[in-house]
Write a protein that holds these residues in place. Structure first.
Motif, PDB file in Angstrom:
ATOM      1  N   LEU A 121     -13.699  -5.938  -2.140  1.00 30.87           N
ATOM      2  CA  LEU A 121     -12.701  -6.938  -1.745  1.00 30.87           C
ATOM      3  C   LEU A 121     -12.018  -6.559  -0.431  1.00 30.87           C
ATOM      4  N   ASN A 122     -11.704  -5.277  -0.282  1.00 29.80           N
ATOM      5  CA  ASN A 122     -11.009  -4.863   0.932  1.00 29.80           C
ATOM      6  C   ASN A 122     -11.907  -4.902   2.158  1.00 29.80           C
ATOM      7  N   ALA A 123     -13.217  -4.813   1.942  1.00 31.18           N
ATOM      8  CA  ALA A 123     -14.153  -5.008   3.057  1.00 31.18           C
ATOM      9  C   ALA A 123     -14.280  -6.484   3.401  1.00 31.18           C
ATOM     10  N   HIS A 124     -14.039  -7.330   2.407  1.00 29.48           N
ATOM     11  CA  HIS A 124     -14.207  -8.774   2.576  1.00 29.48           C
ATOM     12  C   HIS A 124     -12.963  -9.443   3.164  1.00 29.48           C
ATOM     13  N   MET A 125     -11.761  -8.960   2.811  1.00 23.58           N
ATOM     14  CA  MET A 125     -10.522  -9.627   3.229  1.00 23.58           C
ATOM     15  C   MET A 125      -9.367  -8.625   3.273  1.00 23.58           C
ATOM     16  N   ARG A 126      -8.404  -8.900   4.129  1.00 24.11           N
ATOM     17  CA  ARG A 126      -7.204  -8.049   4.211  1.00 24.11           C
ATOM     18  C   ARG A 126      -6.230  -8.482   3.115  1.00 24.11           C
ATOM     19  N   LEU A 127      -5.842  -7.523   2.270  1.00 26.03           N
ATOM     20  CA  LEU A 127      -5.008  -7.829   1.114  1.00 26.03           C
ATOM     21  C   LEU A 127      -3.672  -7.121   1.194  1.00 26.03           C
ATOM     22  N   THR A 128      -2.623  -7.808   0.748  1.00 28.36           N
ATOM     23  CA  THR A 128      -1.332  -7.180   0.535  1.00 28.36           C
ATOM     24  C   THR A 128      -0.650  -7.878  -0.633  1.00 28.36           C
ATOM     25  N   SER A 129       0.467  -7.315  -1.077  1.00 31.10           N
ATOM     26  CA  SER A 129       1.184  -7.874  -2.220  1.00 31.10           C
ATOM     27  C   SER A 129       2.562  -8.335  -1.804  1.00 31.10           C
ATOM     28  N   ALA A 130       3.049  -9.390  -2.463  1.00 33.63           N
ATOM     29  CA  ALA A 130       4.424  -9.837  -2.262  1.00 33.63           C
ATOM     30  C   ALA A 130       5.245  -9.641  -3.521  1.00 33.63           C
ATOM     31  N   GLN A 168       1.823  -9.081  16.238  1.00 27.20           N
ATOM     32  CA  GLN A 168       1.565  -7.922  17.088  1.00 27.20           C
ATOM     33  C   GLN A 168       0.088  -7.549  17.061  1.00 27.20           C
ATOM     34  N   GLU A 169      -0.557  -7.717  15.911  1.00 28.16           N
ATOM     35  CA  GLU A 169      -1.947  -7.294  15.746  1.00 28.16           C
ATOM     36  C   GLU A 169      -2.934  -8.266  16.370  1.00 28.16           C
ATOM     37  N   LYS A 170      -2.651  -9.573  16.215  1.00 28.22           N
ATOM     38  CA  LYS A 170      -3.552 -10.630  16.673  1.00 28.22           C
ATOM     39  C   LYS A 170      -4.933 -10.461  16.031  1.00 28.22           C
ATOM     40  N   GLN A 171      -4.945 -10.165  14.701  1.00 27.86           N
ATOM     41  CA  GLN A 171      -6.199  -9.986  13.977  1.00 27.86           C
ATOM     42  C   GLN A 171      -6.374 -11.094  12.950  1.00 27.86           C
ATOM     43  N   GLU A 172      -7.375 -10.883  12.042  1.00 28.13           N
ATOM     44  CA  GLU A 172      -7.692 -11.918  11.062  1.00 28.13           C
ATOM     45  C   GLU A 172      -6.539 -12.085  10.077  1.00 28.13           C
ATOM     46  N   ARG A 173      -6.596 -13.149   9.285  1.00 32.93           N
ATOM     47  CA  ARG A 173      -5.493 -13.486   8.399  1.00 32.93           C
ATOM     48  C   ARG A 173      -5.268 -12.418   7.333  1.00 32.93           C
ATOM     49  N   VAL A 174      -4.052 -12.369   6.858  1.00 34.23           N
ATOM     50  CA  VAL A 174      -3.678 -11.499   5.748  1.00 34.23           C
ATOM     51  C   VAL A 174      -3.608 -12.344   4.488  1.00 34.23           C
ATOM     52  N   ASN A 175      -4.141 -11.818   3.397  1.00 32.07           N
ATOM     53  CA  ASN A 175      -4.139 -12.520   2.118  1.00 32.07           C
ATOM     54  C   ASN A 175      -3.161 -11.833   1.170  1.00 32.07           C
ATOM     55  N   ALA A 203       2.795   0.108   5.424  1.00 35.24           N
ATOM     56  CA  ALA A 203       3.280  -0.053   4.057  1.00 35.24           C
ATOM     57  C   ALA A 203       3.418  -1.518   3.677  1.00 35.24           C
ATOM     58  N   VAL A 204       3.877  -2.338   4.626  1.00 31.47           N
ATOM     59  CA  VAL A 204       4.063  -3.761   4.353  1.00 31.47           C
ATOM     60  C   VAL A 204       2.719  -4.461   4.229  1.00 31.47           C
ATOM     61  N   VAL A 205       1.793  -4.146   5.121  1.00 31.44           N
ATOM     62  CA  VAL A 205       0.489  -4.816   5.108  1.00 31.44           C
ATOM     63  C   VAL A 205      -0.358  -4.342   3.927  1.00 31.44           C
ATOM     64  N   LYS A 206      -0.283  -3.061   3.576  1.00 38.76           N
ATOM     65  CA  LYS A 206      -1.059  -2.544   2.444  1.00 38.76           C
ATOM     66  C   LYS A 206      -0.443  -2.937   1.106  1.00 38.76           C
ATOM     67  N   PHE A 210     -12.040 -12.488 -11.514  1.00 38.45           N
ATOM     68  CA  PHE A 210     -11.104 -12.661 -10.403  1.00 38.45           C
ATOM     69  C   PHE A 210     -11.740 -12.206  -9.091  1.00 38.45           C
ATOM     70  N   LYS A 211     -12.428 -11.093  -9.130  1.00 44.18           N
ATOM     71  CA  LYS A 211     -13.092 -10.559  -7.926  1.00 44.18           C
ATOM     72  C   LYS A 211     -14.139 -11.542  -7.417  1.00 44.18           C
ATOM     73  N   ALA A 212     -14.923 -12.105  -8.325  1.00 42.66           N
ATOM     74  CA  ALA A 212     -15.961 -13.062  -7.918  1.00 42.66           C
ATOM     75  C   ALA A 212     -15.364 -14.264  -7.200  1.00 42.66           C
ATOM     76  N   PHE A 213     -14.197 -14.720  -7.677  1.00 42.49           N
ATOM     77  CA  PHE A 213     -13.536 -15.847  -7.020  1.00 42.49           C
ATOM     78  C   PHE A 213     -13.113 -15.462  -5.597  1.00 42.49           C
ATOM     79  N   LEU A 214     -12.460 -14.309  -5.441  1.00 39.40           N
ATOM     80  CA  LEU A 214     -11.973 -13.910  -4.124  1.00 39.40           C
ATOM     81  C   LEU A 214     -13.119 -13.664  -3.142  1.00 39.40           C
ATOM     82  N   LEU A 215     -14.245 -13.162  -3.615  1.00 39.26           N
ATOM     83  CA  LEU A 215     -15.363 -12.907  -2.726  1.00 39.26           C
ATOM     84  C   LEU A 215     -15.961 -14.196  -2.151  1.00 39.26           C
ATOM     85  N   LYS A 216     -15.678 -15.314  -2.809  1.00 42.62           N
ATOM     86  CA  LYS A 216     -16.144 -16.607  -2.299  1.00 42.62           C
ATOM     87  C   LYS A 216     -15.196 -17.210  -1.285  1.00 42.62           C
ATOM     88  N   GLU A 217     -14.005 -16.655  -1.173  1.00 40.38           N
ATOM     89  CA  GLU A 217     -12.984 -17.211  -0.293  1.00 40.38           C
ATOM     90  C   GLU A 217     -13.257 -16.875   1.166  1.00 40.38           C
TER      91      GLU A 217
END
Length: 433
Positions: free
Chosen positions: A205-214, A124-131, A18-21, A426-433
């Motif tokens: 986007l979700n295939a490209h990067m791990r996303l969550t909200s704050a 705990q995960e030791k995976q790629e960064r969370v955005n 829930a926190v990561v999603k 906005f999507k085009a910008f994030l896909l370049k990140e």
């Protein structure tokens, strides 16, 4: 503890998920499957407990099944490196000052807690960064940006409406650099929030990067805000003024008042809540009519409350089983124009010497208008008035001192990415990140 979606169409999730999603797959908001009631002995002795001890007890009820006790206590104590005191303003009205944190706004509590809990899970995960994607109408951006600044494994993108936050607020998240990117959206807050929500559900986007909200849609952001409602009750009980205590919350996206309502379900003996709105009175109208009708956002003096479709209404609705009578039995509302806010700030300052910010002014005014005989009111003063220095000085004819923490932000160089309110841009910008 498992978490379900308010839309009831997504699988149950763990706290970690829930926190990561952030947002459930069916666009709903996560809710804990049960809310634990705290024992009467806790409330009997709460006035003798420290803020840290109170917060640790509440945090254990929320998160204790999923986070080891020592780690959770460390997260809580590190989060609350500042106090949230209750200060008397009138004979029967008190201010819960939530502006003593690093960015001088109430969201420091939830943002700092979420940053530390998310890092706990990432390690705990030791995976790629969370955005982290966060939309802000003012204080959320600065609180989240500073709460996550320099946190390894996390990058934050702050979306904010162009020309609709104060200069000081803008400086607090556009001058940081490092792992913080500020994105200036040509639109209003609701446009920013819509971009964030749509991004979570976009497969590319979700295939490209791990996303969550704050934003307060994230359970790790809004639930910790319950801490200071318990602390406010404890401090008022110590003064012998908690028997008929009314809590008034200036409300925009409704995460803050929702956290307080969770406290009530846990047994916190607050008599009732008042949701104070500015001209964006969607919830107030719902209370009157039973019909929830989102509206275009209106720009006001209290800009952090400029929300035309509050996300957390879904949680309030779910918490009370969708029953309008149950909601109105415990929550009342008020709505104020900019002229009302100006008048309230001037009157309070002239009579008591207390300087309200425009948001706190809505809360204070609602208590003045709606308190009943024998009740004592506490309103959330959600941000330091210096964060709105130009507005406050103009209204009060003062020269509000800028605290050193704010002054340091203003020395930095603004750096932003600009985008339209169209999702494809906005999507085009994030896909370049």
């Amino acid at each position: 503890m498992k978490y379900y979606s308010t839309n009831k169409k997504a699988p149950m999730a763990s706290l970690h998920e829930a926190v990561v999603k952030g947002l459930a797959g069916d666009r709903g908001l996560y809710m804990p499957e049960r809310i634990k009631t705290l024992p009467q002995s806790f409330y009997d002795n709460i006035d003798r407990l420290s803020f840290h001890d109170i917060a640790c007890t509440v945090a254990d009820a929320f998160f204790g099944e999923d986070v080891p006790a020592d780690d959770l206590r460390r997260i809580v104590c590190d989060t609350l490196s500042f106090d949230c005191p209750v200060v008397q303003v009138d004979e029967n009205i008190y201010s819960l000052e939530l502006f003593h944190g690093p960015t001088l706004a109430f969201k420091d509590v939830g943002a700092r807690f979420m940053a530390r809990l998310l890092q706990h899970f990432i390690r705990q995960e030791k995976q790629e960064r969370v955005n982290v994607l966060v939309a802000t109408s003012g204080d959320t951006g600065s609180a989240v940006a500073n709460g996550f600044l320099g946190v390894e494994g996390i990058h934050v993108y702050v979306l904010y409406p162009k020309g609709k936050v104060s200069k000081i607020q803008e400086c607090q998240f556009t001058t940081l650099g490092q792992n913080i990117t500020a994105i200036e959206v040509d639109g209003v807050f609701d446009d920013c929030q819509a971009l964030v929500k749509q991004a979570f559900l976009d497969p590319d986007l979700n295939a490209h990067m791990r996303l969550t909200s704050a934003n307060s849609i994230n359970v790790a952001r809004f639930l910790p805000q319950a801490f200071y409602y318990f602390n406010a009750y404890a401090r008022m009980k110590a003064l012998g003024k908690a028997d008929r205590m009314v809590m008034c919350v200036p409300s925009g996206n409704f995460g803050n008042i929702t956290a307080g309502l969770f406290g009530h379900v846990m047994g916190l003996p607050i008599s009732r809540f008042i949701a104070a709105n500015n001209a964006n009175d969607i919830f107030y109208q719902y209370l009157q009519t039973g019909v929830y009708q989102p509206q275009p956002t209106k720009q006001t003096l209290a800009n952090a409350m400029d929300v035309g479709d509050p996300s957390n209404f879904a949680r309030v609705y779910d918490l009370y089983g969708g029953r309008h009578d149950a909601i109105t039995a415990y929550i009342s509302g008020a709505t104020y124009t900019d002229d009302d806010i100006r008048e309230t700030m001037r009157e309070c300052h002239a009579r008591t010497g207390y300087v309200l910010d425009p948001h706190g002014a809505c809360g204070y005014r609602a208590l003045r208008d709606l308190l009943e005989e024998g009740e004592t009111g506490v309103f959330c003063e959600t941000a330091h008035p210096a964060k709105f220095k130009e507005k406050v000085d103009d209204i009060l004819g003062t020269d509000i001192h800028i605290p050193q923490r704010l002054a340091e932000f203003m020395k930095g160089t603004k750096s932003t990415i600009q985008t339209s309110r169209q999702f494809d841009d906005f999507k085009a910008f994030l896909l370049k990140e």
